[in-house]
Scaffold this motif. Sequence first.
Motif, PDB file in Angstrom:
ATOM      1  N   PRO A  95       0.827  -1.216   0.000  1.00  0.00           N
ATOM      2  CA  PRO A  95       0.000   0.000   0.000  1.00  0.00           C
ATOM      3  C   PRO A  95       0.859   1.263   0.000  1.00  0.00           C
ATOM      4  O   PRO A  95       1.985   1.257   0.493  1.00  0.00           O
ATOM      5  CB  PRO A  95      -0.796  -0.126   1.307  1.00  0.00           C
ATOM      6  N   SER A  96       0.305   2.317  -0.549  1.00  0.00           N
ATOM      7  CA  SER A  96       1.035   3.580  -0.636  1.00  0.00           C
ATOM      8  C   SER A  96       1.401   4.075   0.751  1.00  0.00           C
ATOM      9  O   SER A  96       0.603   4.051   1.679  1.00  0.00           O
ATOM     10  CB  SER A  96       0.163   4.619  -1.352  1.00  0.00           C
ATOM     11  N   GLY A  97       2.634   4.526   0.890  1.00  0.00           N
ATOM     12  CA  GLY A  97       3.109   5.052   2.162  1.00  0.00           C
ATOM     13  C   GLY A  97       3.890   4.062   2.991  1.00  0.00           C
ATOM     14  O   GLY A  97       4.648   4.460   3.884  1.00  0.00           O
ATOM     15  N   CYS A  98       3.719   2.776   2.707  1.00  0.00           N
ATOM     16  CA  CYS A  98       4.488   1.769   3.461  1.00  0.00           C
ATOM     17  C   CYS A  98       4.795   0.550   2.584  1.00  0.00           C
ATOM     18  O   CYS A  98       4.994  -0.544   3.103  1.00  0.00           O
ATOM     19  CB  CYS A  98       3.758   1.355   4.733  1.00  0.00           C
ATOM     20  N   SER A  99       4.822   0.741   1.281  1.00  0.00           N
ATOM     21  CA  SER A  99       5.142  -0.353   0.367  1.00  0.00           C
ATOM     22  C   SER A  99       6.645  -0.546   0.280  1.00  0.00           C
ATOM     23  O   SER A  99       7.425   0.337   0.677  1.00  0.00           O
ATOM     24  CB  SER A  99       4.600  -0.032  -1.031  1.00  0.00           C
ATOM     25  N   PRO A 100       7.102  -1.679  -0.243  1.00  0.00           N
ATOM     26  CA  PRO A 100       8.545  -1.835  -0.457  1.00  0.00           C
ATOM     27  C   PRO A 100       9.140  -0.704  -1.291  1.00  0.00           C
ATOM     28  O   PRO A 100      10.253  -0.238  -0.999  1.00  0.00           O
ATOM     29  CB  PRO A 100       8.638  -3.179  -1.191  1.00  0.00           C
ATOM     30  N   LEU A 101       8.413  -0.238  -2.310  1.00  0.00           N
ATOM     31  CA  LEU A 101       8.922   0.866  -3.119  1.00  0.00           C
ATOM     32  C   LEU A 101       9.110   2.128  -2.283  1.00  0.00           C
ATOM     33  O   LEU A 101      10.114   2.835  -2.435  1.00  0.00           O
ATOM     34  CB  LEU A 101       7.970   1.143  -4.286  1.00  0.00           C
ATOM     35  N   ASP A 102       8.159   2.432  -1.403  1.00  0.00           N
ATOM     36  CA  ASP A 102       8.295   3.614  -0.550  1.00  0.00           C
ATOM     37  C   ASP A 102       9.512   3.485   0.368  1.00  0.00           C
ATOM     38  O   ASP A 102      10.236   4.466   0.591  1.00  0.00           O
ATOM     39  CB  ASP A 102       7.022   3.811   0.279  1.00  0.00           C
ATOM     40  N   PHE A 103       9.752   2.299   0.905  1.00  0.00           N
ATOM     41  CA  PHE A 103      10.934   2.083   1.740  1.00  0.00           C
ATOM     42  C   PHE A 103      12.203   2.275   0.924  1.00  0.00           C
ATOM     43  O   PHE A 103      13.181   2.874   1.396  1.00  0.00           O
ATOM     44  CB  PHE A 103      10.905   0.669   2.330  1.00  0.00           C
ATOM     45  N   VAL A 104      12.205   1.770  -0.293  1.00  0.00           N
ATOM     46  CA  VAL A 104      13.379   1.891  -1.154  1.00  0.00           C
ATOM     47  C   VAL A 104      13.672   3.355  -1.472  1.00  0.00           C
ATOM     48  O   VAL A 104      14.833   3.796  -1.437  1.00  0.00           O
ATOM     49  CB  VAL A 104      13.151   1.071  -2.444  1.00  0.00           C
ATOM     50  N   LEU A 105      12.644   4.124  -1.801  1.00  0.00           N
ATOM     51  CA  LEU A 105      12.855   5.531  -2.124  1.00  0.00           C
ATOM     52  C   LEU A 105      13.325   6.311  -0.907  1.00  0.00           C
ATOM     53  O   LEU A 105      14.124   7.248  -1.033  1.00  0.00           O
ATOM     54  CB  LEU A 105      11.575   6.132  -2.694  1.00  0.00           C
TER      55      LEU A 105
END
Length: 504
Positions: free
Chosen positions: A174-184
Motif C-alpha cells: 500500500p502507498s506510504g508503506c510499500s517496499p517501493l516507498d521504503f526503497v525511495l
Amino acid sequence: MARDGIRVTLTLSGGASLGAFQAGTAAALLVAFFHLREEEDLDVRVDALGGASAGALVSLMTAHSLLSGADPVKLLSEAWVERVGIETLFQGGSRGPLTFGKVRRTAPELLEAGGDGGPHQDQGLILNISLTGLQGLTYELEGVRDDPVVASSYDDWGEFEMQPDGGIEQLVEPSGCSPLDFVLASASHPGAFAPRVLDRSGDRDGYREQGVHSFPESGHLWYTDGGLIQSKPLGRVLSAARRISDADADVHRLDLMIDPRSEEPSAAKEWSDPDLQADWASGLSRALAILPAQALYDDLRAVERDNSRIRWADNLVEALLPHRDEKGAREKLRPLAERITSERQKARGAGGDPRDDPGEDAEATDLLRRVIGDIGGLTGKNVVSVDVLSPLILAEETGEDVPSLLAGELLGDFGGFLAQDLRRSDFALGYETTIAWAKQGLEPCGVKADAAERTIEALKNRCPYEWEDVRQGRTGHRDLPWRARLNLARLFARAGRSVIRGSR
C-alpha cells in the motif's frame, strides 16, 4: 563434496548513480543463475537480498525479476541507463534539489519494462531495506545503577517477504508503506533529496518486542539515505535468509556483496604522501568514501569470525563426544539449554521461536551443540562463503585503479545522473565484472567446470554493451557534454533555492 544446490544472498551498498554498476552486476548474476537452473539443472535460489540507497533500488528490481520472470538485462538497463537521468529526478515537485516524485508515479510502468513469464524462481524471498531514521529510537540497557541506561539508535530497516505470484502490486502497495516507498526513503541521499516519511504503524508491535521505548504515537517516521549508517546489512540479510531457508539442507551458502567503490588503499596512495596539498574538498570527499568502506569491512569480518566460530564449536563438540555419559549429559544440558533460551528471549524482548526449542528427544550431542551455539551467538547460523563484486576485480586484471574504470564517480557519485553515456559505461562495467568473477567464482561454489564454461558463454551472449566500446572511466567535469553542464547548473540553482527556502 558435491552439494545439492546453491543458496544465495545478495547485499548491495549505496552509491547514488553508481547504482548503474550494481544494476549491470545484478543483471549478469541473474542471467547466470537462470542458466544454471534451467540449462544445467542446478538448484540455485536467492533466499534474501537487500541494500541501502541505490543498492535498495537495484535490490527491488532484482527481486521483481527473480520472481516474475522479467528479463533482468532489459529491466535493469532500462531503469538505470535509459530512465534514471537527472531530467527525471527534476520532475514531480520537490522539497530539495532532486526528487523521486516521477519515479514513484511511473514505477509500475518501469517494472513492466522487462516483461514477465520468463524463467523465474518458484520460491519466495525476503527483501531487506536499510534506512537511517531521523528521530532515532531509544532502548533501555541494564547498567550498574538501579535505573537502566538509555541508548539511541538511528539505524533502521524494513523487511518484506516477496512471493512469485505477488505481481507488481506487492512492490508498490500500500502507498506510504510499500517496499517501493521504503526503497525511495533509503535512496534519499541528503546531498540532493529531501527526507521521506514512512507509515510504520503496522510495525508497532515489532518495535516493542525489540525493546524500543520511543516509538511515536503517530506511527510515522522520517528517513534519509540508508547508506549513511548501514550497520551490518550483510548480517541482516543472512539472518533473513535463515528464516526461510532449510538450515539442514546440504547446499553451498553464498553471499555476494555488490559494491561499486571497493578499492585497496593503494588506489588512494596520495593519502600517505607527506607533501600532499590536501584541501577541504578533497578531505571531505575522501572521508565520505571511507564510511561505507569501513562498514563493508566490519560486516565482512563479522561473517568471517562467525564462520570460524562455527567450525571451532563443531570441533569442540567432536572432542567432547568420547567423554560424555549420554544420560547424565542430557539431564545437565537440557535445563541449561532451556535457561539460556529463556534469558536470550528476554534480553532481546522477543517471543519464543519454534526453532529455539531443542526438542524433548534431543540427544546430548545436539543439546551440547545448542548450548555452545547460544553462548557464542551461533545458533541457527551456517558457514557462508562471502565474496565482493566490485570494479577491483577488473582493476586487478588490467593493472588499472578503480577510479579509472568508473564513469559516474564525479560530484560525489551523482555524476552518472548527468549523462546516459556515463551510466551505460558503469552498467557495462558491472556486467563485465560479473563475467570476470564467474571465471573464478563458480567452480568453488560447486559448479562443474564444463557447466561453468557454458554459463560464462551464456553471460557473454546476453551482454547488452561491450564495455570497451562504451567505457567512459575517469570522466571529469570538463568532459561533460553541454547538456549535462546545463543540467549541472540547474542542479546547483535548485540546491541554492532549497537552502534559501529552508533557512526562512
